[in-house]
Design an enzyme around this catalytic site. Structure first.
Site, PDB file in Angstrom:
ATOM      1  N   ARG A  55      19.296 -69.863  47.749  1.00  0.00           N
ATOM      2  CA  ARG A  55      20.748 -69.922  47.924  1.00  0.00           C
ATOM      3  C   ARG A  55      21.257 -71.330  47.662  1.00  0.00           C
ATOM      4  O   ARG A  55      22.304 -71.511  47.030  1.00  0.00           O
ATOM      5  CB  ARG A  55      21.143 -69.467  49.328  1.00  0.00           C
ATOM      6  CG  ARG A  55      20.955 -67.982  49.585  1.00  0.00           C
ATOM      7  CD  ARG A  55      21.501 -67.594  50.935  1.00  0.00           C
ATOM      8  NE  ARG A  55      22.965 -67.673  50.982  1.00  0.00           N
ATOM      9  CZ  ARG A  55      23.669 -67.624  52.106  1.00  0.00           C
ATOM     10  NH1 ARG A  55      23.063 -67.527  53.278  1.00  0.00           N
ATOM     11  NH2 ARG A  55      24.992 -67.691  52.068  1.00  0.00           N
ATOM     12  N   CYS A  85      25.242 -74.588  56.749  1.00  0.00           N
ATOM     13  CA  CYS A  85      24.489 -73.403  56.309  1.00  0.00           C
ATOM     14  C   CYS A  85      25.480 -72.515  55.577  1.00  0.00           C
ATOM     15  O   CYS A  85      26.304 -73.012  54.811  1.00  0.00           O
ATOM     16  CB  CYS A  85      23.845 -72.712  57.510  1.00  0.00           C
ATOM     17  SG  CYS A  85      25.025 -72.258  58.810  1.00  0.00           S
TER      18      CYS A  85
END
Length: 283
Positions: free
Chosen positions: A181, A239
């Site tokens: 990611r 995050c």
């Protein structure tokens, strides 16, 4: 006087303290794919005396816009919820989940940012507790509601503009998402792939071994290598939505590196403004 738990507590230690009058246990089990799976699991069985904390309803404020997928709640609302749970400033709080500790760590950092020091995460969570055959129960205990107040330490909670200024000053931004990611190779949740320019990557799963946090000396060594010349207080964790980044904040404090900050909106908040830069790959 009982030594407070301020980062992690082992299952055996907690099991031996279930009769403590000052103890409040909060079940933070949650699934992004099925938001009501956590409450259902709690209803089926939970740690003795535990109350349930829902990531969306209790630990986030979805009335807000511009704060990412899990907007940070206002202090007044979170204080009211703590009051509903009977949590005075003197209470020892222990949070757990059935994953890798990230949802419990979100609750831990909410408390820490509010100045509630006696808060910890059950190391290994539900899986460790049940693997050891420790007691569980069903049903909800009675709670005496309390009034409380307090403010978040805003110096530890950064929005996107503050993160940009932090990076411009040479501060460190640590992205806790999985490597794919971060690199933009895969993005299963957000509409844009990649990362904030200048961020470095340490997946939060690197804090664990066999479902439990690594020993504090090992965490201290690994984070020391990551931080280099940066102080812990010069680090901002992020995050996808400000949840799993709290795992880093917990791990760092457990390792003796307190004071790191949270980018509350994180990646989902960053990309809300298409003018903000995005990079992919190792750049």
């Amino acid at each position: 006087m009982t030594t407070p738990w301020t980062t992690l507590v082992g299952a055996g230690t907690l099991a031996g303290a279930l009769d403590r009058d000052d103890l409040v246990i909060l079940d933070c089990r949650f699934s992004l794919a099925a938001p009501e799976a956590g409450p259902a699991a709690y209803a089926a069985s939970h740690l003795p005396g535990a109350l349930y904390a829902h990531l969306d309803r209790d630990l986030s404020d979805h009335r807000k816009r511009g704060g990412g997928r899990h907007p940070w709640p206002d202090a007044a609302d979170f204080n009211a919820r703590l009051g509903d749970w009977g949590i005075t400033q003197a209470r020892q709080v222990v949070a757990y989940d059935d994953g890798d500790g990230a949802h419990a760590a979100r609750l831990w950092f909410l408390l820490r940012a509010l100045g509630h020091e006696h808060a910890a995460v059950l190391d290994g969570g539900w899986a460790r507790w049940t693997a050891l055959g420790l007691p569980t129960q069903i049903g909800v205990r009675d709670v005496t509601r309390v009034a409380r107040d307090g403010r978040f330490d805003e110096s530890r909670l950064l929005n996107a503009s503050q993160v940009q200024a932090h990076l411009a000053r040479g501060g460190m931004l640590v992205d806790a998402r999985a490597r794919g990611r971060f690199l933009g190779e895969a993005e299963p949740i957000d509409r844009v792939a990649g990362h904030v320019p200048g961020a470095v990557n340490r997946p939060y799963a690197d804090n664990l071994v066999e479902g439990r946090f690594k020993p504090r000396d090992r965490l201290a060594r690994e984070f020391g290598e990551l931080l280099g010349t940066h102080d812990a207080a010069d680090v901002v964790a992020m995050c996808g939505s400000g949840v799993t980044a709290c795992h880093h904040l917990l791990a760092m404090e457990h390792a003796g590196l307190p004071g790191a900050k949270l980018f509350t909106g994180s990646w989902s908040g960053w990309i809300e403004d298409p003018a903000r830069p995005v990079v992919t790959g190792e750049s």
